[in-house]
Design a protein around this motif. Sequence first.
Motif, short mmCIF file in Angstrom:
data_model
loop_
_atom_site.label_atom_id
_atom_site.label_comp_id
_atom_site.label_asym_id
_atom_site.label_seq_id
_atom_site.Cartn_x
_atom_site.Cartn_y
_atom_site.Cartn_z
N LEU A 161 0.82 -1.21 0.00
CA LEU A 161 0.00 0.00 0.00
C LEU A 161 0.86 1.26 0.00
O LEU A 161 0.53 2.25 -0.67
N LEU A 162 1.95 1.23 0.75
CA LEU A 162 2.86 2.38 0.75
C LEU A 162 3.52 2.57 -0.62
O LEU A 162 3.71 3.70 -1.07
N MET A 163 3.84 1.46 -1.28
CA MET A 163 4.42 1.55 -2.62
C MET A 163 3.41 2.12 -3.61
O MET A 163 3.75 2.88 -4.52
N ASN A 164 2.15 1.80 -3.42
CA ASN A 164 1.10 2.28 -4.31
C ASN A 164 0.90 3.79 -4.20
O ASN A 164 0.36 4.42 -5.11
N ASN A 165 1.34 4.38 -3.09
CA ASN A 165 1.20 5.82 -2.90
C ASN A 165 2.32 6.63 -3.56
O ASN A 165 2.26 7.86 -3.58
N LEU A 166 3.34 5.96 -4.07
CA LEU A 166 4.45 6.65 -4.72
C LEU A 166 4.12 6.94 -6.18
O LEU A 166 3.35 6.24 -6.82
N SER A 167 4.72 8.01 -6.70
CA SER A 167 4.65 8.29 -8.13
C SER A 167 5.98 7.94 -8.75
O SER A 167 7.03 8.02 -8.09
N PHE A 168 5.96 7.54 -10.02
CA PHE A 168 7.16 7.06 -10.67
C PHE A 168 7.55 7.94 -11.85
O PHE A 168 6.71 8.54 -12.49
N CYS A 169 8.86 7.97 -12.10
CA CYS A 169 9.40 8.84 -13.15
C CYS A 169 9.19 8.22 -14.53
O CYS A 169 8.59 7.16 -14.67
N ALA A 170 9.72 8.91 -15.55
CA ALA A 170 9.54 8.45 -16.92
C ALA A 170 10.21 7.11 -17.17
O ALA A 170 9.74 6.32 -17.98
N ASN A 171 11.31 6.85 -16.45
CA ASN A 171 12.01 5.58 -16.61
C ASN A 171 11.28 4.49 -15.83
O ASN A 171 11.26 4.51 -14.60
N HIS A 172 10.67 3.56 -16.55
CA HIS A 172 9.92 2.48 -15.92
C HIS A 172 10.65 1.15 -16.02
O HIS A 172 10.04 0.10 -15.87
N GLU A 173 11.94 1.19 -16.26
CA GLU A 173 12.72 -0.03 -16.42
C GLU A 173 13.26 -0.50 -15.08
O GLU A 173 13.96 0.23 -14.38
N ILE A 174 12.93 -1.74 -14.72
CA ILE A 174 13.40 -2.34 -13.48
C ILE A 174 14.57 -3.27 -13.80
O ILE A 174 14.38 -4.26 -14.50
N PRO A 175 15.78 -2.96 -13.31
CA PRO A 175 16.94 -3.81 -13.62
C PRO A 175 16.95 -5.09 -12.80
O PRO A 175 17.87 -5.38 -12.04
N HIS A 176 15.89 -5.87 -12.96
CA HIS A 176 15.72 -7.07 -12.16
C HIS A 176 14.82 -8.02 -12.94
O HIS A 176 14.22 -7.63 -13.94
N PHE A 177 14.67 -9.27 -12.46
CA PHE A 177 13.77 -10.20 -13.14
C PHE A 177 12.43 -10.31 -12.43
O PHE A 177 11.56 -11.07 -12.84
N PHE A 178 12.23 -9.54 -11.34
CA PHE A 178 10.93 -9.46 -10.69
C PHE A 178 10.83 -8.12 -9.97
O PHE A 178 11.81 -7.36 -9.88
N CYS A 179 9.64 -7.81 -9.47
CA CYS A 179 9.39 -6.53 -8.81
C CYS A 179 9.80 -6.60 -7.35
O CYS A 179 8.98 -6.97 -6.49
N ASP A 180 11.04 -6.28 -7.07
CA ASP A 180 11.54 -6.24 -5.70
C ASP A 180 11.38 -4.82 -5.17
O ASP A 180 11.26 -3.85 -5.94
#
Length: 313
Positions: A161-180
């Motif tokens: 829920l806390l993560m859902n309250n954040l806004s994200f920048c133009a770069n949506h690339e996650i340098p990982h193989f899952f959402c950590d």
Amino acid sequence: MGWENLSSITEFFLLGFSEQKEQQEVLFGLFLSMYLVTVAGNLFIILAIISDVQLHNPMYFFLANLSFADACFVSTTVPKMLSNIWIQQQVISYAGCLSQLYFFMLFVMLEAFLLAVMAYDRYVAICHPLHYIMVMNPGLCVLLVLVCWILNAIHSLLHTLLMNNLSFCANHEIPHFFCDINPLLNLSCTDPFINELVIFTVGGLAGLVCVLCLIISYAYIFSTIRKIPSAQGKRKAFSTCSSHLSVVSLFFGTSFCVYFSPPSARSAQKGTVASVMYTVVTPMLNPFIYSLRNRDIKSSLRKLLWARKIHSP
């Protein structure tokens, strides 16, 4: 807000390991094999415990729950990675990413809690053997597992829920193989102070409780084993907790390398490779550790496989 956050982001891109097609084919085969071995191994452990009446005791009840958590743990991340490699697409939806984050945190912390509970079970068995049946009664065992599930479900929901309250920048690339959680925080345009505060307080407290339970339990266990006069008695006592101790060392050792390594030694590629160790390799090795070092499990697995062979056409 539901699943829509301030930036109305709809998807992320999981960069994974490599963009070269030849390497992706090798990675697909490798991770598919590891995933199938992990799920099959943990399911065999669960079936062996359920089918053998001799294994209906607290230690194997907790082991069955640990095997179930391992199978769910690896199923949270690997199938999506395999799907992305197979269809050559790195996209994961925003809702899918938060869902993956929730279940990943649920099962990784559930495993830590279960390992701590199993350490307490070994403490009672070795240090207070005459009171073991009375202390580790079925009601307490079920209660301990339920508490582990409920606390970690709430803990994971809080972070999600806390993560859902954040806004994200133009770069949506996650340098990982899952959402950590750490890679997602690095993509945030919003100050993640509250998220980091909750991680270090609530998450840190949960981890500290597990580690303290493990350290205190094994301090008493080793102290009791040292007092046993015969070498054979010491070996027999230590054999009852050697498998658990191996799994604890493997799980906490690899996870600490990921989350507690100094920033100077941390990189996206190294972090991804290290994450494979505790998200994929550790759940795969756990059934082998318990089956190879435990006579009862080996005997039950042989009975299970032999019964299937007899009944197969």
